[in-house]
Structures are given as C-alpha cells and as structure tokens.
Write an enzyme that holds these catalytic residues in place. Structure first.
Site, short mmCIF file in Angstrom:
data_model
loop_
_atom_site.label_atom_id
_atom_site.label_comp_id
_atom_site.label_asym_id
_atom_site.label_seq_id
_atom_site.Cartn_x
_atom_site.Cartn_y
_atom_site.Cartn_z
N LYS A 1 -11.59 -4.57 -3.31
CA LYS A 1 -13.03 -4.99 -2.55
C LYS A 1 -14.23 -4.58 -3.54
O LYS A 1 -15.13 -3.55 -3.23
CB LYS A 1 -13.07 -3.96 -1.40
CG LYS A 1 -11.79 -4.55 -0.46
CD LYS A 1 -11.80 -3.98 0.87
CE LYS A 1 -10.95 -4.56 1.61
NZ LYS A 1 -9.64 -3.97 1.23
N GLY B 1 0.36 -7.40 13.05
CA GLY B 1 1.33 -6.38 13.01
C GLY B 1 0.65 -4.73 13.30
O GLY B 1 0.17 -4.63 14.50
N ASP C 1 0.68 -1.26 0.10
CA ASP C 1 0.01 -0.08 -0.13
C ASP C 1 0.96 1.14 0.01
O ASP C 1 0.65 2.24 0.98
CB ASP C 1 -0.98 0.12 1.21
CG ASP C 1 -1.86 -1.25 1.07
OD1 ASP C 1 -2.54 -1.59 0.09
OD2 ASP C 1 -1.81 -1.86 2.16
N GLY D 1 -2.46 -4.81 14.97
CA GLY D 1 -2.50 -5.56 16.43
C GLY D 1 -2.91 -7.01 16.29
O GLY D 1 -2.18 -7.75 17.55
N GLY D 2 -2.92 -7.70 15.16
CA GLY D 2 -2.94 -9.00 15.13
C GLY D 2 -1.73 -9.77 15.44
O GLY D 2 -0.82 -9.31 15.04
N ALA E 1 -17.50 -4.04 -5.33
CA ALA E 1 -19.06 -4.15 -4.41
C ALA E 1 -19.98 -3.01 -5.52
O ALA E 1 -20.12 -1.92 -5.17
CB ALA E 1 -18.85 -3.49 -3.11
N GLY F 1 -4.31 -7.86 9.11
CA GLY F 1 -4.31 -7.21 10.39
C GLY F 1 -3.45 -7.57 11.49
O GLY F 1 -3.50 -7.36 12.66
#
Ligand code: 3DU
Length: 211
Positions: free
Chosen positions: A60, A171, A9, A174-175, A62, A169
């Site tokens: 994503k 790093g 990203d 917080g995962g 949609a 998710g």
C-alpha cells in the site's frame, strides 16, 4: 472465471512456504505484505518464486514520488510481479508506481476503497470514485475494491471498465465469495484459508470461482 489470490499474512517463513505450496494448485497468485516481509525478510520471495505463481506486494505504497519510486524499484528487484499502492497521495505519486511496475514488466494496482468498517470514514463521498478515476488516468492495471460492499464494487466497475478489480474482504471480514466473484477479476482470501485446519482443502473449496 475469477482468480483466487491467497493473502499470506502469516509471520513464519517456513509456515508461509508450506501453506503456499499446498494451496498452489488451487490459486492464481499469492499476495504478501508487511506482516510476512517484516518478520521473515525479503527472502520469502525466493521461497515462493518456485511455485511459478505471480507474487503481489501489498505494501500500500503511499509516499512522495521519489520514495514511491525507490520502494517500487526494491519491490520488483526482489522478484515481485505486482505492487499495490494508495491513490490518495495524488497522480504524480501513483504514476511513479505505475511507471516503475511497467518498466519491470509488472503491474500496479491502486486501492480505491478499503473493506473494513472504518474505511467509510474517509473512502466516502465520492473519494473512492475519484481514486478509481485516477487509477484509470494513471494507466494503473486495476484497483482494489471491498468484497464487504458489493454495491460499491459495482459502482467502481462502472468507472474502471475492463480494468482488473481485485477484492479482499471475503470470509473473515464478512464478504460473500460468490456474490463478489461475479463482480470482480480476482478475490483475495487470507484468514479463511490459512487459518483453516487444512488450508489446501479450503483453498480448493474457494477455487470454485475459477471455473
Ligand atoms: O481478511 P483476510 O484475512 O481475508 O485478508 C485480507 C487481506 O487483504 C489482508 O492482507 C488485508 O491487509 C488486505 N486488504 C484488505 O483486507 C482490505 C483492503 O481494502 C485492502 C487490503
């Protein structure tokens, strides 16, 4: 063995190519999305194609079936190997993405539950379970599930069985890498790798899940 997927990203085309190249020995796929494609153009796909790694388009998707079809045709014509689409638009829209992906020999993954705190506002009360069920009935190749909520990943695994689960998710959000790696087929890591002083060394550290 769990795959390590690099989420690129970043906004600069050359920087993206440099990071991807240096990390390539330690990763199984590269995921890019709006930030890089909108700022650097679709030409980044050509830059990255030489790495010989699967390229996942995280758009994503949609929209209505016809627009989904046009988006997915453009994605696979550009050289991507897989697309990520939302499921909340319904079975017809999801099936269109899956069909286009499979016609191109590619894959389609459906977002079942997102990883950020705000995701629980809508992806709750059984919605994620329904989206995972839809992914199965639509013959999608797998789902996206949150590394920040391993208990939810386990629940969604019960629904999708052996289908692929890719999980972002870890790093920065917080995962925990090792916890989620045991539950999924691939872990998606962005900032923890590309913002590191030495992305390749960091990618190598994360790549322990591939063993
Ligand atoms: O937090 P990171 O920098 O490791 O990046 C995670 C990537 O995965 C980023 O591209 C984000 O848009 C994507 N993603 C999620 O983080 C959570 C989701 O539920 C779906 C996609």
């Amino acid at each position: 063995m769990t795959e390590l997927i690099l989420s690129l990203d970043v906004l600069d085309r050359k920087w993206a190519a440099r990071i991807a190249e240096s990390c390539a020995p330690f990763i199984d796929a590269v995921k890019i999305g709006y930030p890089l494609v909108l700022s650097a153009g679709l030409g980044v796909v050509e830059d990255l194609a030489g790495l010989g790694l699967p390229l996942i388009a995280d758009f994503k998707v949609a929209d209505i079936p016809n627009t989904n079809r046009l988006i997915c045709e453009a994605v696979f014509s550009a050289g991507f190997d897989a697309v990520i689409a939302h499921g909340f638009v319904g079975a017809d829209a999801v099936r269109t993405c899956v069909e286009v992906a499979h016609n191109h020999g590619g894959a389609a993954y459906i977002v079942a539950e997102m990883s950020h705190p705000g995701a629980t506002e809508f992806f709750h009360g059984g919605v994620a379970e329904r989206l995972a069920t839809l992914a199965v009935s639509s013959r999608a190749d797998g789902i996206i599930a949150p590394a920040t909520r391993p208990d939810r990943v386990s629940r969604l695994r019960e629904i999708v069985g052996k289908k692929t689960i890719y999980s972002p998710g870890v790093g920065a959000q917080g995962g925990d890498l090792d916890t989620v790696a045991r539950l999924v087929d691939g872990v998606i890591v962005g900032r923890s790798i590309y913002e590191a002083e030495d992305p390749a060394t960091e990618a190598e550290r994360f790549s322990r899940i591939r063993r």
